[in-house]
Write a protein that holds these residues in place. Structure first.
Motif, PDB file in Angstrom:
ATOM      1  N   GLU A 146      -9.083  21.425 -19.281  1.00 25.82           N
ATOM      2  CA  GLU A 146     -10.004  20.723 -18.083  1.00 25.82           C
ATOM      3  C   GLU A 146      -9.609  19.972 -17.374  1.00 25.82           C
ATOM      4  O   GLU A 146      -9.185  19.170 -16.261  1.00 25.82           O
ATOM      5  CB  GLU A 146     -11.021  20.841 -18.269  1.00 25.82           C
ATOM      6  N   ASP A 147      -9.471  18.906 -18.846  1.00 24.24           N
ATOM      7  CA  ASP A 147      -8.850  17.091 -17.588  1.00 24.24           C
ATOM      8  C   ASP A 147      -7.049  17.430 -17.411  1.00 24.24           C
ATOM      9  O   ASP A 147      -7.036  17.020 -16.563  1.00 24.24           O
ATOM     10  CB  ASP A 147      -8.646  16.444 -19.063  1.00 24.24           C
ATOM     11  N   VAL A 148      -6.117  18.552 -18.154  1.00 25.72           N
ATOM     12  CA  VAL A 148      -5.288  18.319 -17.854  1.00 25.72           C
ATOM     13  C   VAL A 148      -4.828  18.811 -15.861  1.00 25.72           C
ATOM     14  O   VAL A 148      -4.677  18.677 -15.030  1.00 25.72           O
ATOM     15  CB  VAL A 148      -4.556  19.399 -18.426  1.00 25.72           C
ATOM     16  N   GLN A 149      -5.665  20.032 -16.217  1.00 25.38           N
ATOM     17  CA  GLN A 149      -6.485  20.570 -14.404  1.00 25.38           C
ATOM     18  C   GLN A 149      -6.649  19.452 -13.469  1.00 25.38           C
ATOM     19  O   GLN A 149      -6.444  19.307 -12.253  1.00 25.38           O
ATOM     20  CB  GLN A 149      -7.048  21.444 -14.702  1.00 25.38           C
ATOM     21  N   GLU A 150      -7.728  18.837 -14.254  1.00 25.10           N
ATOM     22  CA  GLU A 150      -8.037  18.075 -12.926  1.00 25.10           C
ATOM     23  C   GLU A 150      -7.040  16.644 -12.704  1.00 25.10           C
ATOM     24  O   GLU A 150      -7.344  15.795 -11.360  1.00 25.10           O
ATOM     25  CB  GLU A 150      -9.186  16.790 -13.610  1.00 25.10           C
ATOM     26  N   THR A 151      -6.143  16.292 -13.512  1.00 29.22           N
ATOM     27  CA  THR A 151      -5.485  15.551 -13.101  1.00 29.22           C
ATOM     28  C   THR A 151      -3.813  15.551 -12.492  1.00 29.22           C
ATOM     29  O   THR A 151      -4.202  15.289 -11.060  1.00 29.22           O
ATOM     30  CB  THR A 151      -4.327  14.378 -14.173  1.00 29.22           C
ATOM     31  N   ILE A 152      -3.964  17.059 -12.333  1.00 29.20           N
ATOM     32  CA  ILE A 152      -2.926  17.512 -11.733  1.00 29.20           C
ATOM     33  C   ILE A 152      -3.711  17.562 -10.437  1.00 29.20           C
ATOM     34  O   ILE A 152      -3.086  16.925  -9.225  1.00 29.20           O
ATOM     35  CB  ILE A 152      -2.677  18.998 -12.397  1.00 29.20           C
ATOM     36  N   THR A 153      -4.791  17.845 -10.012  1.00 32.12           N
ATOM     37  CA  THR A 153      -5.469  18.533  -8.297  1.00 32.12           C
ATOM     38  C   THR A 153      -5.737  16.609  -7.540  1.00 32.12           C
ATOM     39  O   THR A 153      -5.354  16.874  -7.393  1.00 32.12           O
ATOM     40  CB  THR A 153      -6.513  19.013  -8.787  1.00 32.12           C
ATOM     41  N   ARG A 154      -6.245  15.829  -9.002  1.00 30.90           N
ATOM     42  CA  ARG A 154      -6.507  14.806  -8.426  1.00 30.90           C
ATOM     43  C   ARG A 154      -5.597  14.286  -7.969  1.00 30.90           C
ATOM     44  O   ARG A 154      -4.807  13.156  -6.749  1.00 30.90           O
ATOM     45  CB  ARG A 154      -7.513  14.197  -9.111  1.00 30.90           C
ATOM     46  N   CYS A 155      -4.482  14.203  -8.547  1.00 31.42           N
ATOM     47  CA  CYS A 155      -3.038  13.651  -8.818  1.00 31.42           C
ATOM     48  C   CYS A 155      -2.456  14.010  -6.842  1.00 31.42           C
ATOM     49  O   CYS A 155      -1.680  13.416  -6.179  1.00 31.42           O
ATOM     50  CB  CYS A 155      -2.067  13.196  -9.543  1.00 31.42           C
ATOM     51  N   GLU A 156      -2.554  15.110  -6.877  1.00 28.52           N
ATOM     52  CA  GLU A 156      -1.433  16.240  -5.645  1.00 28.52           C
ATOM     53  C   GLU A 156      -2.490  15.904  -4.863  1.00 28.52           C
ATOM     54  O   GLU A 156      -1.627  15.564  -3.393  1.00 28.52           O
ATOM     55  CB  GLU A 156      -1.960  17.829  -5.952  1.00 28.52           C
ATOM     56  N   GLU A 157      -3.827  15.705  -4.595  1.00 31.69           N
ATOM     57  CA  GLU A 157      -4.540  14.902  -3.460  1.00 31.69           C
ATOM     58  C   GLU A 157      -4.423  14.115  -3.116  1.00 31.69           C
ATOM     59  O   GLU A 157      -4.604  13.633  -2.093  1.00 31.69           O
ATOM     60  CB  GLU A 157      -6.361  15.612  -3.854  1.00 31.69           C
ATOM     61  N   ASN A 158      -4.396  12.825  -4.026  1.00 28.32           N
ATOM     62  CA  ASN A 158      -4.227  11.765  -3.713  1.00 28.32           C
ATOM     63  C   ASN A 158      -2.473  11.145  -3.087  1.00 28.32           C
ATOM     64  O   ASN A 158      -2.407  10.392  -2.750  1.00 28.32           O
ATOM     65  CB  ASN A 158      -4.790  10.771  -5.251  1.00 28.32           C
ATOM     66  N   GLY A 159      -1.439  12.116  -3.368  1.00 22.59           N
ATOM     67  CA  GLY A 159       0.355  12.066  -2.989  1.00 22.59           C
ATOM     68  C   GLY A 159       0.281  10.592  -4.652  1.00 22.59           C
ATOM     69  O   GLY A 159       0.888  10.233  -3.994  1.00 22.59           O
ATOM     70  N   THR A 160      -0.690  11.171  -5.398  1.00 20.21           N
ATOM     71  CA  THR A 160       0.073   9.866  -6.777  1.00 20.21           C
ATOM     72  C   THR A 160       0.955  10.921  -8.269  1.00 20.21           C
ATOM     73  O   THR A 160       1.103  10.750  -8.688  1.00 20.21           O
ATOM     74  CB  THR A 160      -1.110   9.529  -7.812  1.00 20.21           C
ATOM     75  N   THR A 161       1.452  11.938  -7.143  1.00 17.12           N
ATOM     76  CA  THR A 161       2.278  12.887  -8.207  1.00 17.12           C
ATOM     77  C   THR A 161       3.639  12.547  -8.798  1.00 17.12           C
ATOM     78  O   THR A 161       4.974  12.240  -9.758  1.00 17.12           O
ATOM     79  CB  THR A 161       3.063  14.023  -7.442  1.00 17.12           C
ATOM     80  N   ASP A 162       4.311  10.508  -9.095  1.00 17.16           N
ATOM     81  CA  ASP A 162       5.036  10.371  -9.470  1.00 17.16           C
ATOM     82  C   ASP A 162       4.160   8.944 -10.354  1.00 17.16           C
ATOM     83  O   ASP A 162       4.883   8.984 -10.612  1.00 17.16           O
ATOM     84  CB  ASP A 162       5.098   9.251  -8.360  1.00 17.16           C
ATOM     85  N   SER A 163       2.902   9.098 -10.585  1.00 18.46           N
ATOM     86  CA  SER A 163       2.203   8.671 -11.746  1.00 18.46           C
ATOM     87  C   SER A 163       2.185   9.254 -13.460  1.00 18.46           C
ATOM     88  O   SER A 163       2.717   9.811 -13.424  1.00 18.46           O
ATOM     89  CB  SER A 163       0.416   8.528 -11.251  1.00 18.46           C
ATOM     90  N   GLU A 164       2.014   7.952 -14.436  1.00 15.86           N
ATOM     91  CA  GLU A 164       1.995   8.309 -15.212  1.00 15.86           C
ATOM     92  C   GLU A 164       1.371   9.445 -15.580  1.00 15.86           C
ATOM     93  O   GLU A 164       1.675  10.380 -16.318  1.00 15.86           O
ATOM     94  CB  GLU A 164       2.137   7.193 -16.014  1.00 15.86           C
ATOM     95  N   GLU A 165       0.404   9.498 -15.434  1.00 24.21           N
ATOM     96  CA  GLU A 165      -0.703  10.236 -15.953  1.00 24.21           C
ATOM     97  C   GLU A 165      -0.457  11.457 -15.306  1.00 24.21           C
ATOM     98  O   GLU A 165      -0.867  12.799 -16.030  1.00 24.21           O
ATOM     99  CB  GLU A 165      -2.268  10.103 -15.463  1.00 24.21           C
ATOM    100  N   PHE A 166       0.232  11.964 -13.999  1.00 24.91           N
ATOM    101  CA  PHE A 166       0.216  13.367 -13.669  1.00 24.91           C
ATOM    102  C   PHE A 166       2.336  13.839 -14.532  1.00 24.91           C
ATOM    103  O   PHE A 166       1.415  15.070 -14.440  1.00 24.91           O
ATOM    104  CB  PHE A 166       0.620  12.858 -11.858  1.00 24.91           C
ATOM    105  N   LYS A 167       2.320  12.828 -14.821  1.00 30.29           N
ATOM    106  CA  LYS A 167       3.651  12.868 -15.620  1.00 30.29           C
ATOM    107  C   LYS A 167       3.556  13.574 -16.783  1.00 30.29           C
ATOM    108  O   LYS A 167       4.393  15.060 -17.328  1.00 30.29           O
ATOM    109  CB  LYS A 167       4.864  11.494 -15.876  1.00 30.29           C
ATOM    110  N   LYS A 168       2.270  12.997 -17.709  1.00 30.12           N
ATOM    111  CA  LYS A 168       1.909  13.660 -18.622  1.00 30.12           C
ATOM    112  C   LYS A 168       1.221  15.049 -18.540  1.00 30.12           C
ATOM    113  O   LYS A 168       0.974  15.850 -19.591  1.00 30.12           O
ATOM    114  CB  LYS A 168       0.909  12.767 -19.327  1.00 30.12           C
ATOM    115  N   ALA A 169       0.265  15.310 -17.668  1.00 33.17           N
ATOM    116  CA  ALA A 169      -0.369  16.529 -17.569  1.00 33.17           C
ATOM    117  C   ALA A 169       1.183  17.304 -16.884  1.00 33.17           C
ATOM    118  O   ALA A 169       0.631  18.928 -17.383  1.00 33.17           O
ATOM    119  CB  ALA A 169      -0.869  16.131 -16.070  1.00 33.17           C
ATOM    120  N   ILE A 170       2.421  17.301 -16.532  1.00 35.19           N
ATOM    121  CA  ILE A 170       3.111  18.244 -16.617  1.00 35.19           C
ATOM    122  C   ILE A 170       4.295  18.515 -17.610  1.00 35.19           C
ATOM    123  O   ILE A 170       4.254  19.311 -18.132  1.00 35.19           O
ATOM    124  CB  ILE A 170       4.140  17.808 -15.579  1.00 35.19           C
ATOM    125  N   GLU A 171       4.473  17.587 -18.110  1.00 34.05           N
ATOM    126  CA  GLU A 171       4.369  18.107 -19.495  1.00 34.05           C
ATOM    127  C   GLU A 171       3.118  18.668 -20.334  1.00 34.05           C
ATOM    128  O   GLU A 171       4.154  19.476 -21.464  1.00 34.05           O
ATOM    129  CB  GLU A 171       4.630  15.896 -20.789  1.00 34.05           C
TER     130      GLU A 171
END
Length: 288
Positions: A146-171
């Motif tokens: 769930e925490d990974v899901q939340e990170t992906i959703t939030r970063c996409e909505e906020n336009g922060t797909t270049d952030s480190e937390e999004f990169k970790k979720a992608i991993e």
């Protein structure tokens, strides 16, 4: 037994390598994924050259090919034109086509121009509908913590797909649906330097999961019935190109075969190399 060189195409020069030029079988040309990736991870497919010439190339804008700055070049019609130019330059009058991931998008678009001399197409982990791909990734994300899901959703909505937390979720996503080998092969990491994120972002978007680029509306499912030559659809059991969608594409295509690699995600040519080469090799021989 190997040659390499450059071919002039619309927009610049592309790099290619040709294995076992004098082999007796019909050549197979490999279309890599991306857009904006390279043929680097697909080097193992040169083993198919025991029976036939194998051509790998880096599409314009990535790998060892030219990287022009003209953004108008990054559209599927030009990549289709590029494939025809390569065939002409290398005198590939008859050919098998093996596309992987975005390479299958390109292969399908090319096939629908009704080119001559194509004996078969292998759609490896296909993306033949951007809307369907997007739907599948939403379902795949729901299988993650769930925490990974939340990170992906939030970063996409906020336009922060270049952030480190999004990169970790992608991993985390990649470990499940792209390559399940643990540890991840060191040699594969070397291929990252050949990518061109600009091409990917223009054509697909800043995120794997929501298509915002110029491929957003690509969907050739209604035209798959027009592909008359032999086809093989393959994917991994845990592939982001899901078995359900891959089998659906196969069901729409006449003279089609379907195969699932049971221990793989999106890279069965790396995750199950011997089995992948066997299945692909047997199919190519059966067509001939």
């Amino acid at each position: 037994m190997r040659e390499e060189g450059f071919v002039n195409v619309t927009g610049g020069k592309i790099w290619y390598e040709l294995h076992n030029k004098d082999a007796s079988g019909t050549p197979v040309i490999v279309l890599h994924g991306g857009p904006g990736s390279s043929s680097y991870s697909l080097q193992g497919l040169k083993e198919l050259s025991k029976d036939r010439p194998v051509i790998l190339y880096d599409q314009l804008g990535c790998g060892r090919s030219d990287r022009p700055k003209d953004e108008s070049l990054w559209r599927i019609e030009r990549f289709v034109e590029e494939l025809g130019q390569i065939r002409e330059a290398l005198k590939l009058d008859e050919v098998h086509i093996l596309g992987h991931s975005w390479g299958t998008t390109l292969a399908a678009a090319y096939a629908l121009t009704q080119p001559s001399g194509v004996k078969s197409i292998i759609f490896s982990s296909p993306c033949l509908s951007a809307p369907l791909w997007e739907q599948d990734q939403k379902r795949n994300i729901e299988k993650l913590p769930e925490d990974v899901q939340e990170t992906i959703t939030r970063c996409e909505e906020n336009g922060t797909t270049d952030s480190e937390e999004f990169k970790k979720a992608i991993e985390e996503f990649n470990k499940n649906f792209v390559c399940r080998l643990d540890p991840y092969p060191e040699w594969l990491k070397e291929g990252r330097k050949y990518r061109n994120p600009e091409v990917y972002e223009i054509m697909w978007g800043p995120s794997e999961f929501t298509v915002m680029g110029n491929l957003k509306t690509f969907d050739c499912t209604s035209q798959l019935k027009e592909i008359s030559f032999s086809t093989l659809y393959t994917c991994g059991r845990y592939d982001e190109a899901t078995p359900e969608s891959t089998e659906y594409y196969s069901s729409l295509t006449p003279n089609s075969n379907f195969h699932v690699f049971e221990h793989s995600a999106h890279m069965p040519y790396v995750e199950e190399t011997e089995e992948y080469l066997r299945v692909i090799g047997d199919f190519l021989k059966s067509v001939e």
